[in-house]
Write a protein that holds these residues in place. Structure first.
Motif, PDB file in Angstrom:
ATOM      1  N   MET A 208      -3.185 -38.909 -14.159  1.00 20.16           N
ATOM      2  CA  MET A 208      -2.102 -37.954 -13.559  1.00 20.16           C
ATOM      3  C   MET A 208      -2.411 -37.348 -12.307  1.00 20.16           C
ATOM      4  O   MET A 208      -1.578 -37.134 -11.743  1.00 20.16           O
ATOM      5  N   LEU A 209      -3.592 -36.878 -12.185  1.00 22.13           N
ATOM      6  CA  LEU A 209      -3.957 -36.235 -10.820  1.00 22.13           C
ATOM      7  C   LEU A 209      -3.690 -36.927  -9.795  1.00 22.13           C
ATOM      8  O   LEU A 209      -3.182 -36.561  -8.546  1.00 22.13           O
ATOM      9  N   GLU A 210      -4.461 -38.465  -9.718  1.00 23.89           N
ATOM     10  CA  GLU A 210      -4.078 -39.187  -8.538  1.00 23.89           C
ATOM     11  C   GLU A 210      -2.828 -39.670  -8.430  1.00 23.89           C
ATOM     12  O   GLU A 210      -2.141 -39.670  -7.340  1.00 23.89           O
ATOM     13  N   LEU A 211      -1.934 -39.805  -9.617  1.00 25.04           N
ATOM     14  CA  LEU A 211      -0.335 -40.273  -9.380  1.00 25.04           C
ATOM     15  C   LEU A 211       0.248 -39.083  -8.711  1.00 25.04           C
ATOM     16  O   LEU A 211       1.297 -39.421  -7.835  1.00 25.04           O
ATOM     17  N   SER A 212       0.275 -37.909  -9.492  1.00 22.59           N
ATOM     18  CA  SER A 212       1.034 -36.922  -8.782  1.00 22.59           C
ATOM     19  C   SER A 212       0.705 -36.567  -7.258  1.00 22.59           C
ATOM     20  O   SER A 212       1.612 -36.113  -6.690  1.00 22.59           O
ATOM     21  N   HIS A 213      -0.620 -36.802  -6.921  1.00 22.62           N
ATOM     22  CA  HIS A 213      -1.019 -36.557  -5.690  1.00 22.62           C
ATOM     23  C   HIS A 213      -0.213 -37.486  -4.362  1.00 22.62           C
ATOM     24  O   HIS A 213       0.228 -37.413  -3.677  1.00 22.62           O
ATOM     25  N   ALA A 214      -0.165 -38.890  -5.062  1.00 19.82           N
ATOM     26  CA  ALA A 214       0.387 -39.873  -4.532  1.00 19.82           C
ATOM     27  C   ALA A 214       1.815 -39.775  -4.298  1.00 19.82           C
ATOM     28  O   ALA A 214       2.639 -40.490  -3.333  1.00 19.82           O
ATOM     29  N   MET A 215       2.520 -39.439  -5.317  1.00 18.83           N
ATOM     30  CA  MET A 215       4.060 -39.431  -5.456  1.00 18.83           C
ATOM     31  C   MET A 215       4.469 -38.074  -6.277  1.00 18.83           C
ATOM     32  O   MET A 215       4.816 -37.953  -7.300  1.00 18.83           O
ATOM     33  N   PRO A 216       4.132 -36.786  -5.413  1.00 20.30           N
ATOM     34  CA  PRO A 216       4.582 -35.514  -6.177  1.00 20.30           C
ATOM     35  C   PRO A 216       5.967 -35.388  -6.386  1.00 20.30           C
ATOM     36  O   PRO A 216       6.581 -34.553  -6.965  1.00 20.30           O
ATOM     37  N   ASP A 217       7.120 -36.428  -5.893  1.00 19.38           N
ATOM     38  CA  ASP A 217       8.444 -36.337  -5.862  1.00 19.38           C
ATOM     39  C   ASP A 217       8.962 -36.934  -7.038  1.00 19.38           C
ATOM     40  O   ASP A 217      10.186 -37.170  -7.472  1.00 19.38           O
TER      41      ASP A 217
ATOM     42  N   LEU B 223       6.157 -37.731 -13.902  1.00 21.84           N
ATOM     43  CA  LEU B 223       5.336 -38.546 -14.460  1.00 21.84           C
ATOM     44  C   LEU B 223       5.325 -38.294 -16.029  1.00 21.84           C
ATOM     45  O   LEU B 223       5.274 -37.096 -16.221  1.00 21.84           O
ATOM     46  N   ILE B 224       5.300 -39.225 -16.807  1.00 22.25           N
ATOM     47  CA  ILE B 224       5.342 -38.889 -18.262  1.00 22.25           C
ATOM     48  C   ILE B 224       4.175 -39.750 -18.907  1.00 22.25           C
ATOM     49  O   ILE B 224       4.107 -40.842 -19.012  1.00 22.25           O
ATOM     50  N   PRO B 225       3.006 -39.083 -19.440  1.00 26.47           N
ATOM     51  CA  PRO B 225       1.866 -39.523 -19.889  1.00 26.47           C
ATOM     52  C   PRO B 225       2.337 -40.185 -21.413  1.00 26.47           C
ATOM     53  O   PRO B 225       2.897 -39.841 -22.177  1.00 26.47           O
ATOM     54  N   TYR B 226       1.685 -41.487 -21.399  1.00 28.04           N
ATOM     55  CA  TYR B 226       1.643 -42.056 -22.605  1.00 28.04           C
ATOM     56  C   TYR B 226       0.447 -42.679 -22.801  1.00 28.04           C
ATOM     57  O   TYR B 226      -0.089 -44.012 -22.515  1.00 28.04           O
ATOM     58  N   PRO B 227      -0.584 -41.804 -23.429  1.00 24.17           N
ATOM     59  CA  PRO B 227      -1.696 -42.116 -23.770  1.00 24.17           C
ATOM     60  C   PRO B 227      -2.021 -43.412 -24.904  1.00 24.17           C
ATOM     61  O   PRO B 227      -1.300 -43.193 -26.072  1.00 24.17           O
ATOM     62  N   VAL B 228      -3.060 -44.238 -24.667  1.00 21.52           N
ATOM     63  CA  VAL B 228      -3.289 -45.147 -25.840  1.00 21.52           C
ATOM     64  C   VAL B 228      -4.795 -45.213 -26.098  1.00 21.52           C
ATOM     65  O   VAL B 228      -5.519 -44.515 -25.436  1.00 21.52           O
TER      66      VAL B 228
END
Length: 231
Positions: A163-172, A175-180
């Motif tokens: 989530m850190l990496e993804l939100s940094h790459a696309m802050p706009d 993101l909804i986490p779905y952990p498995v």
């Protein structure tokens, strides 16, 4: 009588200096011990918060988004993403980090996905080699498709860093986490299993390194170090 005073001063000089050095070493020792104690407190306090986040992840309900991205690393991740697609939770799925020799057909057979869905609605990213790459390739895919929201599927212990990496790459993009969780991995009783403790400590170190890199603005050199070392 006059000569005795200097003799006493001369004898006392080295003793006084030795005492000063001893006190200085003790003071330094106390400072170092205090710093280690405080540092340990911060480290383990952060670790327990990290684990608490993982154990208590809650997926929003109702669950829906424009797209789904699954970060490869285990069959249970892809299975979870396919189940979401089958349930109509998104329009399109990206499987990021696929081995260059793995085809969509083979992946579909592995997770028992419908061939029609794999053909129409699933994209494969074969470029990403680590979590940083996953984020960069996912950002390109989401923007290319005009998506404003994504469900993120990955292992629970990998989710905070993802989530850190993804939100940094696309802050706009929302993101909804779905952990498995992979079979045999029980996070609820993590403190009773040495292998799980080591897994979580390792992931916490990676997460901490990622936070440090991103706090420095994603410095390229550090990004390469973190990417190559931690994946």
């Amino acid at each position: 009588m006059e000569s005795s005073a200097p003799a006493r001063e001369t004898a006392g000089g080295p003793q006084h200096a030795f005492g000063e050095r001893t006190r200085a070493r003790r003071a330094i020792g106390v400072i170092v011990a205090a710093a280690l104690l405080i540092g340990s407190g911060f480290f383990f306090g952060g670790f327990f918060r990290f684990v608490d986040t993982i154990v208590n992840y809650q997926t929003p309900s109702p669950l829906a988004a424009d797209g789904i991205v699954v970060l490869t690393g285990g069959a249970e991740r892809i299975t979870g993403a396919i189940e979401l697609m089958t349930a109509g939770k998104a329009r399109r799925l990206l499987i990021s980090g696929v081995h260059p020799d793995t085809s969509a057909t083979r992946l579909g057979r592995m997770v028992e996905a419908e061939p029609d869905m794999m053909a129409c609605c699933v994209d494969l990213d074969r470029r990403a080699a680590n979590t940083i790459g996953n984020a960069l390739e996912t950002a390109k895919w989401a923007r290319r498709n005009g998506f404003l929201s994504l469900i993120v599927v990955t292992s629970a212990y990998h989710m905070p860093r993802s989530m850190l990496e993804l939100s940094h790459a696309m802050p706009d993009i929302r993101l909804i986490p779905y952990p498995v969780t992979r079979p045999g991995l029980t996070l609820g009783n993590w403190s009773e299993d040495r292998s799980v403790i080591l897994l979580l400590l390792q992931e916490y170190l990676k997460y901490t390194a990622t936070r440090l890199r991103l706090s420095l603005g994603g410095v390229d050199g550090l990004a390469e170090l973190v990417g190559g070392t931690f994946g």
